[in-house]
Design an enzyme around this catalytic site. Sequence first.
Site, PDB file in Angstrom:
ATOM      1  N   HIS A 104      -4.695 -11.662  -1.283  1.00 23.26           N
ATOM      2  CA  HIS A 104      -5.125 -11.752   0.374  1.00 23.26           C
ATOM      3  C   HIS A 104      -5.919 -10.544   0.839  1.00 23.26           C
ATOM      4  O   HIS A 104      -6.738 -10.749   1.538  1.00 23.26           O
ATOM      5  CB  HIS A 104      -3.731 -11.454   1.088  1.00 23.26           C
ATOM      6  CG  HIS A 104      -2.849 -12.521   0.630  1.00 23.26           C
ATOM      7  ND1 HIS A 104      -2.691 -13.805   1.029  1.00 23.26           N
ATOM      8  CD2 HIS A 104      -1.648 -12.236  -0.255  1.00 23.26           C
ATOM      9  CE1 HIS A 104      -1.599 -14.296   0.480  1.00 23.26           C
ATOM     10  NE2 HIS A 104      -0.899 -13.650  -0.318  1.00 23.26           N
TER      11      HIS A 104
HETATM   12  C1  BDR Z   1       0.191  -9.921   2.940  1.00 24.63           C
HETATM   13  O1  BDR Z   1       1.615  -9.190   2.582  1.00 24.63           O
HETATM   14  C2  BDR Z   1       1.559  -8.077   1.702  1.00 24.63           C
HETATM   15  O2  BDR Z   1       2.608  -8.503   0.581  1.00 24.63           O
HETATM   16  C3  BDR Z   1       0.310  -8.277   1.048  1.00 24.63           C
HETATM   17  O3  BDR Z   1      -0.173  -6.892   0.392  1.00 24.63           O
HETATM   18  C4  BDR Z   1      -0.659  -8.939   1.984  1.00 24.63           C
HETATM   19  O4  BDR Z   1      -1.241  -7.591   2.913  1.00 24.63           O
HETATM   20  C5  BDR Z   1       0.224 -11.142   2.521  1.00 24.63           C
HETATM   21  O5  BDR Z   1       1.179 -11.873   3.376  1.00 24.63           O
END
Ligand code: BDR
Length: 308
Positions: free
Chosen positions: A240
């Site tokens: 992500h």
């Molecule tokens: C986001 O949530 C976190 O767990 C990850 O680092 C990312 O920023 C994804 O939903």
Amino acid sequence: MTSLIIDCDPGVDDAVALLTAFGSPALDLLAVTTVGGNVPVDRTARNACILRQIAAREDVPVYRGAERPLVREPAGAGEFHGAEGLGDMAPFDPAKGCEPGGAVEAIVERVMARPAGTVSMAVLGPLTNLALALRAEPRLAEQLGPVAVMGGARAEGGNITASAEFNIWADPEAAAEVLDSACDVVLFGLDVTHQVRATEARIAGVEALDTPSARAAASMMRFSQRIEREIVGWDAPPVHDLCPVAWMLRPDLFTLRPCHIAVETGSDLTRGHTAVEFRDGVAGPLRHRWATAADADGVFDLLKGATR
Ligand code: BDR
Ligand code: CA
């Protein structure tokens, strides 16, 4: 050259994004600020310092930020990041720690000291630090350049509840304050980050580079590969947080749509839902942008280029 502050909660995908940024000479990294999110802020701050040391970028200052959301209880996502936040990597005491002073002051000072529109932000965790910075200095919103945020969900649905993505869900009031401000927000939600996946071939390609940064990035993705297979049943984990940093380097790799985004704060059921409206004037002016598509091979080429 883009002057950039990265606000983050490393976190295995934050780690991959940071290693990419640290290894990209096209970015003028002014600071890394940290927030409690995936793991508590003492760990996210330490992890940022560890990653900075692996990348030999001690010239970039790291600041510790908010330990809890504006209103809600701290959450955490240790199951997806490991209890220490770095997956299988054993944390160590970094040779250089955080700078004195907090993340909020660092953001305000760096942005306000430069001409309007010349400092961008990539926000990779809950938006608490930026919301607090906007409260401390309301002129910040007009002064900032683009604010690229990993957060939100529309077509893909949520990853923490049926309709909410973790970063927005963890501190919905902060996300709402940022989106309601005059900031030029570009949101990279699950609709686009689910297109940027660490396939076996992509992980192996990074592993083969065999540098300290590449080994660390590959270790984060190997951990995610195993955990996402176990918990979600996906073969290739989304990376992500790489998206906002990649967009700073190569905006042509992404498709963005103008929209108006509001965050649900009043409902327990849909807490943190991002209401993304593409029709002009229906919810308000189209003053935000929502990422809909990514060239994932191009994004992973940036990671490889930065860690070779
Ligand atoms: C986001 O949530 C976190 O767990 C990850 O680092 C990312 O920023 C994804 O939903
Ligand atoms: Ca994150």
